[in-house]
Design an enzyme around this catalytic site. Structure first.
Site, mmCIF file in Angstrom:
data_model
loop_
_atom_site.group_PDB
_atom_site.id
_atom_site.type_symbol
_atom_site.label_atom_id
_atom_site.label_comp_id
_atom_site.label_asym_id
_atom_site.label_seq_id
_atom_site.Cartn_x
_atom_site.Cartn_y
_atom_site.Cartn_z
ATOM 1 N N LYS A 195 -27.056 -17.786 17.448
ATOM 2 C CA LYS A 195 -25.550 -17.838 17.454
ATOM 3 C C LYS A 195 -25.100 -18.791 16.094
ATOM 4 O O LYS A 195 -26.099 -19.195 15.375
ATOM 5 C CB LYS A 195 -25.045 -18.653 18.682
ATOM 6 C CG LYS A 195 -25.505 -17.704 19.974
ATOM 7 C CD LYS A 195 -24.516 -16.500 20.335
ATOM 8 C CE LYS A 195 -25.145 -15.471 21.127
ATOM 9 N NZ LYS A 195 -25.312 -15.747 22.323
HETATM 10 C C1 LIG Z 1 -25.521 -15.157 24.027
HETATM 11 C C2 LIG Z 1 -24.519 -14.753 24.716
HETATM 12 C C3 LIG Z 1 -24.337 -15.312 26.273
HETATM 13 C C4 LIG Z 1 -25.303 -16.180 26.631
HETATM 14 O O1 LIG Z 1 -25.465 -17.332 25.780
HETATM 15 P P1 LIG Z 1 -26.972 -18.307 26.385
HETATM 16 O O2 LIG Z 1 -26.678 -19.564 25.736
HETATM 17 O O3 LIG Z 1 -28.192 -17.606 25.698
HETATM 18 O O4 LIG Z 1 -26.794 -18.450 27.848
HETATM 19 C C5 LIG Z 1 -23.149 -15.184 26.752
HETATM 20 N N1 LIG Z 1 -22.386 -14.241 26.469
HETATM 21 C C6 LIG Z 1 -22.304 -13.690 25.079
HETATM 22 C C7 LIG Z 1 -21.436 -12.569 24.697
HETATM 23 C C8 LIG Z 1 -23.402 -13.744 24.410
HETATM 24 O O5 LIG Z 1 -23.902 -13.063 23.223
#
Ligand SMILES: *Cc1c(COP(=O)(O)O)cnc(C)c1O
Length: 394
Positions: A195
């Site tokens: 991210k």
């Molecule tokens: C990565 C992601 C999540 C989950 O994030 P985590 O921190 O891995 O739990 C939720 N929604 C979207 C759209 C994502 O891309």
């Protein structure tokens, strides 16, 4: 800032889809926390929460173990009756819909407008009608593109107090002139390795609602009374109460120290993403059958993803393009496989009449290209050359 630089490849450049960028200060900060002997939730988490809330313009921020946990905790804190229906995009990450189920609520899938890949007002109103009026809604800013939270809430017949945002892609997104983070009842961020603000794992709930923040803070640590983590600090008492059936979803000080260091570089990394996006736009402009991501009319895109759409005029299907790029060492991805195409969701809820044609079309064409601050201009050109060469218009 020193970066963890990759080996230099001489002949064929390979361009991985994603790479995690950790600044040198993050490594030092993590080491200092490890040496301090305090490894779980503590003062670093408190500092990260304060700095993060300020960065997104929210009153409060509560750090948790993941964005998935953040969504579950935020939804639980709404206090809806069990079985309440929650609208969620058919084109999102499975964890978001799982969180709705784990909060005792029922996910109701919303079809998307194919060019944005996100629900619009029409599909939202349709889905809300299908469940006789939704009780709440999860809004996703897909790839970092701003979703008009207020307009979608109105289309669903909901007040903003019944809206939670999945901002896993949207740190840095602005809707109009307002940053994502304080627009709805609660906003959920991710610090997963790929991210825009990577820690490795981690999440955050931001809100202007003190009561909701307190509930999330309690529920992230077994539902124990506020600040139970202090009980092992000098002067901390051993007594605590348990007020809710909570989760174990707290953030550690090691994670928080990395997040704090990374946050200092965030603006620079976002500018780098914008430069790379402009280069992609320039290089790919005019390739037949390739639709480029839309730029928001107002607001700001956080450019977590650069997702093109491979349309029939390109002369090859998206799947073939993935393979051709892979053969040249270029990693790509697809965001997302719509939820109704995954077995677990298919088994949970029958397809509505007409299915989800927008999500099916978007799924058939979307292709996410590499985009991260470690990418060089030469990398972008390598990707664009390979993509242009793959076009086979009749
Ligand atoms: C990565 C992601 C999540 C989950 O994030 P985590 O921190 O891995 O739990 C939720 N929604 C979207 C759209 C994502 O891309």
């Amino acid at each position: 800032m020193t970066l963890l630089e990759p080996e230099t490849l001489a002949v064929q450049r390979s361009v991985p889809f994603a790479r995690t960028l950790l600044c040198a200060e993050a490594l030092q900060a993590a080491q200092a926390v490890l040496a301090s002997g305090w490894l779980t939730t503590g003062p670093e988490v408190l500092r990260f929460e304060g700095e993060f809330a300020a960065a997104v313009g929210a009153r409060r921020a509560v750090a948790v173990s993941s964005c998935t946990a953040a969504i579950e905790l935020a939804l639980r804190a709404l206090g809806l009756p069990e079985g309440s229906s929650v609208l969620v995009s058919a084109m999102t990450f499975c964890g978001a819909a799982h969180a709705i189920r784990h909060a005792g609520l029922v996910p109701v899938l919303v079809d998307v407008e194919p060019s944005s890949g996100m629900p619009d007002e029409a599909t939202t109103a349709q889905a809300s009608a299908r469940c006789d009026g939704a009780d709440a809604m999860l809004v996703v800013h897909l790839g970092g593109a701003p979703a008009d939270v207020a307009a979608l809430a109105a289309a669903a017949g909901l007040g903003l107090d019944r809206v939670v945002e999945d901002a896993a892609h949207a740190l840095g997104t602005r809707v109009g002139d307002r940053p994502v983070g304080g627009l709805s009842r609660a906003t959920c961020f991710s610090f997963y390795a790929t991210k825009n603000l990577p820690i490795g794992e981690g999440g955050m709930v931001t809100t202007d609602d003190d009561d909701l923040a307190d509930r999330v803070a309690r529920a992230r640590l077994h539902g124990m009374s506020k600040d139970a983590w202090r009980r092992y600090l000098p002067g901390g008492g051993w007594r605590y109460d348990v007020e809710d059936a909570g989760l174990k979803a707290n953030m550690t000080d090691v994670q928080a120290s990395i997040g704090r260091a990374q946050l200092h570089h965030f603006a620079t990394w976002q500018r780098r993403r914008e430069e790379l996006v402009s280069l992609y736009d320039e290089e790919l402009h005019g390739v037949p059958g390739l639709a480029l991501p839309m730029r928001p009319e107002d607001g700001r895109h956080a450019w977590h993803l650069y997702a093109v759409r491979v349309q029939p005029a390109f002369g090859r299907h998206r799947d073939e393009v993935v393979d051709l790029l892979q053969a040249r060492g270029i990693g790509t991805s697809v965001h997302f496989i719509p939820l109704h195409r995954l077995s677990w969701f298919r088994n949970c809820a029958p397809l509505p009449v007409g299915g989800y044609p927008g999500a099916d079309l978007a799924y058939d064409q979307r292709l996410s290209l590499p985009l991260h601050p470690l990418l060089s201009e030469a990398d972008v050109r390598t990707v664009c050359d390979a993509l242009s060469a793959a076009a086979s218009p009749r």
